[in-house]
Motif scaffolding. Structure first.
Motif, PDB file in Angstrom:
ATOM      1  N   GLY A  29      -4.719   2.611  -4.936  1.00 56.25           N
ATOM      2  CA  GLY A  29      -4.202   2.454  -3.576  1.00 56.25           C
ATOM      3  C   GLY A  29      -3.455   1.149  -3.390  1.00 56.25           C
ATOM      4  N   GLU A  30      -4.009   0.055  -3.924  1.00 60.14           N
ATOM      5  CA  GLU A  30      -3.361  -1.243  -3.790  1.00 60.14           C
ATOM      6  C   GLU A  30      -2.050  -1.274  -4.567  1.00 60.14           C
ATOM      7  N   ALA A  53      -0.199   1.298  -5.277  1.00 62.43           N
ATOM      8  CA  ALA A  53       0.755   2.158  -4.585  1.00 62.43           C
ATOM      9  C   ALA A  53       1.411   1.410  -3.428  1.00 62.43           C
ATOM     10  N   ARG A  54       0.633   0.608  -2.722  1.00 63.17           N
ATOM     11  CA  ARG A  54       1.213  -0.185  -1.632  1.00 63.17           C
ATOM     12  C   ARG A  54       2.222  -1.188  -2.176  1.00 63.17           C
ATOM     13  N   LEU A  55       1.856  -1.864  -3.287  1.00 57.40           N
ATOM     14  CA  LEU A  55       2.791  -2.817  -3.883  1.00 57.40           C
ATOM     15  C   LEU A  55       4.053  -2.125  -4.399  1.00 57.40           C
ATOM     16  N   ARG A  57       5.429   0.464  -3.039  1.00 58.73           N
ATOM     17  CA  ARG A  57       6.256   0.771  -1.865  1.00 58.73           C
ATOM     18  C   ARG A  57       6.912  -0.478  -1.294  1.00 58.73           C
ATOM     19  N   GLU A  58       6.123  -1.542  -1.151  1.00 62.16           N
ATOM     20  CA  GLU A  58       6.599  -2.732  -0.451  1.00 62.16           C
ATOM     21  C   GLU A  58       7.292  -3.739  -1.365  1.00 62.16           C
ATOM     22  N   GLN A 106       6.999  -6.617  -4.735  1.00 63.17           N
ATOM     23  CA  GLN A 106       6.136  -7.762  -4.996  1.00 63.17           C
ATOM     24  C   GLN A 106       6.486  -8.929  -4.076  1.00 63.17           C
TER      25      GLN A 106
END
Length: 884
Positions: A684-685, A687-689, A691-692, A694
Motif C-alpha cells: 500500500g505504501e 503504491a502511494r509512492l 502514484r505521487e 518520490q
C-alpha cells in the motif's frame, strides 16, 4: 649507582606502630564535604521550593507551615534515604486534591495521621520489593490522573485569584464561578495577573542579559515581583499568615469510619508512590543526558526510593506536614543546575528550615493571590498537550479521557479505578478483535487474518476457510502477533484436509515450517510448535527454519538434510507456532514506515539451538558471501508448490527453497521471502509512492560497503532517503575535468529537482577505500579503482597537514590511522560538496543543511559532526526518549 634506596637503619628511639602490621595506618578523620555544584543547585531548588510549598499548602487548606515542614522533611529524610539521589521530594501538586479532600472530611490532625499510615504502607511495599510493579500502570492512566488533578487545582485556585474562596469540589467551583466573576476583587486580579505575566515572560527574556537573568527561578521572580508591587501600591490583600511554631498542630489519632480511613490511606499511598517512582525514572533519563553523571550517581534503586519516601511521609505526618512525594519541577531544576550527589537535595531541605525559622516576616508579606496564581499555573501545566498527543498516537485517548474525567468528577481513587477498568476493557477488545476476510483473485483464494488469532476467532476462521473449494490453491495470510493452541489446531486440521483433497495452500506468517502429521510438542521459550514427522512416509520440514532476528547475525540457511519423496503432496510445508508470532518478520512502526522488527541488541537464542545457523566449517563466517545480509532468508520456511505440481524434487527448476539451499542462489530465496512476507505489508505504501512520486527529504551519500545498511541505521523507509553510494563516500570536486558526472548529477538532481532539505556525507569504520589510500604508491599504470580513489587524495593531504587540527571523536581518540583518515575524509568531502553550485546556492539561501556522519560498524554507534570552524568533532548520538 644503584637504583635501590638505601636500607634505613633501625631507630631504637622510634615509637612503636599503633596499627596492625598488614593494614595501612589510619588517616585523619574525614570531614563532610559538599561539592560547589551541589551548593549552587540546592540554592536554585530552594528558591523554587519555597513559594511552591506555601502555595500548595494554601491550595489544600492546610496550615501554611505544613508546606514548609513537608519541603524540609522531603529534602533531608527522603534525600538521605531515597534511592534516587538527584530527585527532590516535598509537597507535590499531584497530592493537592487528595489532601484537600482529606482535610475537608477528617480535619487536619487526622490527615496527618493518614500521612503517617501511608508512609508505613510505603515502607512495607519497599520491604516487599514491589516498586517495579508500580511502573506497570499504563502511562495513559498516570497522565490522565495528573491532568485531572491539574484541572481540579486550576479551577479551585481561580476563585482565590478572583478574590473569593474555593468550594469543596470541581462541580461546585464551576457552579459558583459566575457569581465569583460578578463580584471579583480588582486588587487580587491585578496581583494574580502580574504573577502570571512574570511567570510566563521571565524564561523568554532575550539576549545575553536574559541568559543571566534566567538563572533566577521564574516562580521566585513572579512571587517576589507581585509582593513588591502590592507593597509599593499599598494594596489591601489577604497575605500569608504564619502563626508561631509553638501553636503548630501535630498529628493526632485518626478519627472516622474504618473503611473511609483505609481508602484514604490507600489513595495517599498510591498517588505518592506512583508519582515518586515515575519521577525517579524521569530523573534517570535527565541524568543520562549529562555525560559522566550517570557513572558517578548511578541508576535509581526504586525499592530504596520507596523506603525513603515512606520514611519521609512518616516523619512529615508526625511533625504536622503535608504528604511527601517526588516533585518533577524541582527534580529537573536540580539536575539542570548541575547537582552531582544527594547533598544538594539535603542542603535544600536545610535551607527551607532556616527560612522557616528566620524569614517569617518576609514570608508574611506575600499576597495569597500571588501564591494562588502560581499554583494555578502549575495545575494548568499538568494538562500536557505532549501527553495528549502521545496517548492519541498509541490509541489510548479513551483511557486518558475517562481517567481525567473520573478524577475531576469523583476523585483520585475513583478516577484511577475507572481508568484501570477501561484500560483492561480496551486491551481485551484488542485481543478479541480479529478481522478475517476471504476473496478470490485470478483463481487463488486469499484468507487474510488481521489481529490476534485466539479461540474466540476460531468459528469465523473456520467459516472463511471452508469457502475455499476443494483442489483450489489458497493463501492464508496471518497478520497478527499471537495465535493460541485452539486456533492452531483448527488451521492445522483444515490444512491437512485441504491438501488431502488435492488442494494446495501457502500459509504466510512470522513462524513458518508446518508439518502435516504430528501434533505440536512443547518447545522451550516459545510455547509449542509442530514436531518433526516420525515416519518415513511423512513430509519432513525442508529448507531453512530461520527466526526473524537471524539475518542480522551472520545468517545463512542450512541445506535440507533429507530430500522429500518424489510422490509427496504439493502442499505447503509452512509451519505455525501457537503462542508465538504468526505474522511476518517485517513490521510497520507507529508512523507507518516499514522497518525490520529485528532488535539488533537481542543476542539471546529464544528458540531451539538446532534451528539457527552457526559459524563453522560449513556455516556462515565473516568473509563468506551472504554472511551478513539483512534481507535474505528473513522468514525462513519451505515454500508451497504454488503451481500445484504433485511432487517436489531437490534441485527442481523454480523451487526457490531448493535453489537457495544449494548454496548458489541466495538472492532468489531472499526475493521469495520478500514477496511472501514483506510485500503484503508495504504494498500500500509503495503504491502511494508510485502514484505521487518520490519526495525524499534527505540526500544520503555514503560508502558502498555491504555492512552499511542505510535504512537500518537511520530508521528510514521507502521514499525517505535519496541514497548515493560509491567506494569511499567520495564527492569529486566540482568543475574539474577529471570529475565524476554521476555523483555531480545525483547531487544536482536531489537538490534542484527533488528539493531535499539536507545532505549527509557518511563514512564508516574499517573502510577499505581509506586503507587503500593509506597503502597507495605512485605508479604509472592505474586501474579504474585507483583512478577513482584519486578523489580521496585531498583527505590524505588534509590529515598530513600539521597546520590543521585533526577531526576527532568525542570522548576518545581515533583507534588508528585508518579511522583518523575516515573522519578526515568526511570533513574533506563536505568541503567538496559545498563547492557544487546547486549546493552552494541552496545553502546560501537557507534551504539546505549539510551534515557529516561517521558510523562505527563494530560498536553499532553513529557519530554526527558537531564542530564548527576549524574544530571538527564527531559527537555520538545517544538513545533518547522520543515520547518525552
Amino acid at each position: 649507582m644503584s637504583a635501590c634506596a638505601p636500607t634505613r637503619a633501625a631507630d631504637p628511639n622510634r615509637p612503636p606502630r599503633v596499627h596492625p602490621p598488614h593494614s595501612p595506618p589510619s588517616g585523619p578523620h574525614r570531614r563532610f564535604r559538599v561539592a560547589g555544584a551541589d551548593v549552587s543547585a540546592s540554592i536554585a531548588v530552594f528558591l523554587i521550593a519555597l513559594p511552591l510549598s506555601l502555595g500548595i499548602a494554601l491550595a489544600t487548606g492546610a496550615p501554611l507551615q505544613a508546606g514548609l515542614v513537608a519541603a524540609a522533611v522531603g529534602g533531608i529524610v527522603a534525600g538521605r534515604l531515597g534511592g534516587c539521589p538527584l530527585q527532590v521530594s516535598g509537597p507535590a501538586a499531584g497530592l493537592t486534591v487528595v489532601t484537600a479532600d482529606l482535610i475537608h472530611r477528617y480535619g487536619w490532625r487526622t490527615t496527618c495521621a493518614i500521612t503517617v499510615l501511608a508512609g508505613l504502607a510505603q515502607l512495607g511495599l519497599g520491604c516487599l520489593r514491589v516498586a517495579r510493579t508500580a511502573l506497570a500502570v499504563s502511562p495513559a492512566i498516570v497522565h490522565g490522573m495528573l491532568a485531572g488533578i491539574g484541572v481540579t487545582i486550576a479551577v479551585a485556585q481561580l476563585h482565590i485569584v478572583l478574590g473569593g474562596t474555593p468550594q469543596s469540589s470541581v462541580l461546585a467551583n464551576l457552579r459558583a464561578l459566575p457569581a465569583q466573576l460578578a463580584g471579583l476583587q480588582p486588587a487580587s486580579v491585578t496581583v494574580s495577573a502580574l504573577t502570571l505575566t512574570l511567570l510566563l515572560l521571565w524564561p523568554r527574556v532575550p539576549g545575553r542579559a536574559g541568559r543571566l537573568l534566567r538563572t533566577i527561578p521564574a516562580p521566585l521572580v513572579a512571587v517576589a515581583g507581585a509582593t513588591t508591587a502590592a507593597s509599593l501600591a499599598g494594596l489591601t490583600l489577604p497575605r500569608v499568615d504564619l502563626p508561631s511554631w509553638s501553636s503548630h498542630a501535630l498529628a493526632g489519632l485518626p478519627e472516622g469510619p474504618v473503611l473511609g480511613l483505609t481508602a484514604a490511606v490507600l489513595t495517599t499511598t498510591l498517588v505518592c508512590s506512583v508519582q515518586s517512582l515515575l519521577g525517579a525514572v524521569a530523573v534517570d533519563k535527565l541524568a543520562a543526558a549529562r555525560p559522566g553523571l550517570t557513572v558517578r550517581v548511578g541508576r535509581s534503586d526504586l525499592d530504596r526510593e520507596l523506603l525513603g519516601q515512606g520514611a519521609a511521609n512518616v516523619v512529615s505526618g508526625a511533625l504536622g506536614g503535608l504528604p511527601v512525594a517526588g516533585v518533577a519541577v524541582r527534580s529537573s531544576a536540580n539536575v539542570k543546575a548541575g547537582a552531582v550527589s544527594r547533598n544538594s537535595t539535603m542542603l535544600h531541605g536545610v535551607l527551607v528550615v532556616i527560612a522557616a525559622l528566620l524569614m517569617v516576616p518576609i514570608l508574611e508579606c506575600i499576597p495569597l493571590a500571588a501564591l494562588a496564581a502560581l499554583v494555578m499555573a502549575v495545575g494548568i501545566q499538568m494538562v500536557s498537550l505532549h501527553h495528549i498527543r502521545t496517548v492519541t498516537r498509541h490509541r489510548e485517548v479513551l483511557v486518558y479521557a475517562v481517567t481525567t474525567l473520573g478524577v475531576v468528577v469523583f476523585g483520585v481513587l475513583e478516577g484511577v479505578t475507572l481508568g484501570i477498568a477501561v484500560a483492561v476493557a480496551v486491551a481485551m477488545q484488542r485481543l478479541a478483535h480479529t478481522r478475517i476476510t476471504h476473496e478470490e483473485k485470478e483463481g487463488v483464494h486469499h484468507v487474510h487474518v488481521r489481529g490476534q488469532l485466539t479461540f474466540l476467532a476460531v468459528p469465523r476462521l473456520s467459516r472463511a476457510l471452508h469457502l475455499v473449494p476443494h483442489s483450489a490453491h489458497a493463501v492464508v495470510e496471518l497478520d497478527g502477533s499471537f495465535m493460541d493452541h485452539a486456533a492452531y489446531e483448527s488451521l492445522q486440521d483444515w490444512h491437512n484436509t485441504h491438501t488431502a483433497q488435492g488442494g494446495t495452500a501457502d500459509i504466510t506468517g512470522r513462524r513458518t515450517g508446518l508439518s502435516d502429521s504430528e501434533p505440536p510438542t512443547p518447545r522451550p521459550g516459545l510455547g509449542t510448535e509442530p514436531a518433526a514427522p516420525s515416519t518415513a512416509a511423512s513430509t519432513p520440514s525442508v529448507g531453512c527454519r530461520c527466526r526473524p532476528w537471524t539475518p542480522w547475525r551472520n545468517h545463512q540457511c542450512e541445506p535440507p538434510r533429507t530430500a522429500p519423496p518424489s510422490g509427496a503432496s504439493g502442499a505447503s510445508d509452512t509451519s505455525l507456532t501457537p503462542g508465538a508470532h504468526p505474522g511476518t518478520s517485517d513490521a510497520l512502526d507507529e508512523s507507518g514506515t516499514p522497518g525490520a522488527s529485528v532488535d539488533p541488541g537481542d543476542q539471546g537464542d529464544q528458540g531451539d539451538p538446532g534451528d539457527r545457523s552457526r559459524p563453522g566449517p560449513n556455516g556462515p563466517g565473516p568473509n563468506r558471501p551472504g554472511a551478513s545480509r539483512p534481507g535474505a532468508g528473513r522468514s525462513g520456511a519451505s515454500r508451497s508448490a504454488a503451481s500445484g505440481s504433485g511432487s517436489r524434487t531437490p534441485g527442481a527448476s523454480g523451487d526457490a527453497d531448493t535453489i537457495g539451499a544449494s548454496g548458489g542462489h541466495q538472492l532468489a530465496r531472499g526475493i521469495s521471502a520478500f514477496q511472501r512476507n514483506t510485500a503484503p505489508l508495504v504494498r500500500g505504501e509503495l503504491a502511494r509512492l508510485a502514484r505521487e512520486g518520490q519526495r525524499p527529504s534527505q540526500l544520503f551519500l555514503t560508502c558502498a560497503d555491504s555492512r552499511l545498511v542505510t535504512s537500518m541505521i537511520t530508521s528510514s523507509g521507502p521514499g525517505d532517503l535519496f541514497v548515493v553510494r560509491n567506494v569511499g563516500n567520495l564527492v569529486p570536486p566540482s568543475g574539474e575535468e577529471s570529475g565524476d558526472d554521476s555523483v555531480a548529477a545525483a547531487i544536482e538532481y536531489a537538490v534542484d529537482v527533488l528539493g531535499v532539505r539536507s545532505v549527509t556525507v557518511c563514512g564508516h569504520s574499517g573502510c577499505g577505500a581509506m586503507q587503500a589510500l593509506l597503502n597507495s604508491e605512485p605508479t604509472g599504470a592505474r586501474t579504474p579503482l585507483q583512478r577513482w580513489l584519486r578523489h580521496g587524495l585531498p583527505s590524505l593531504e588534509r590529515m598530513a597537514d600539521d597546520g590543521r587540527p585533526w577531526a576527532r571523536l568525542a570522548g576518545r581518540a581515533p583507534a588508528d590511522a585508518i579511522e583518523q583518515l575516515c573522519l578526515t575524509n568526511v570533513v574533506q568531502q563536505l568541503e567538496h560538496l559545498s563547492a557544487h553550485p546547486s549546493v552552494a546556492r541552496a545553502v546560501r539561501e537557507g534551504e539546505l543543511e549539510l551534515h557529516g556522519m561517521y558510523f562505527h560498524v563494530g560498536e553499532a554507534q553513529a557519530y554526527l559532526l558537531a564542530g564548527t570552524g576549524e574544530e571538527h568533532v564527531f559527537d555520538h548520538v545517544g538513545v533518547t526518549d522520543l515520547s518525552a
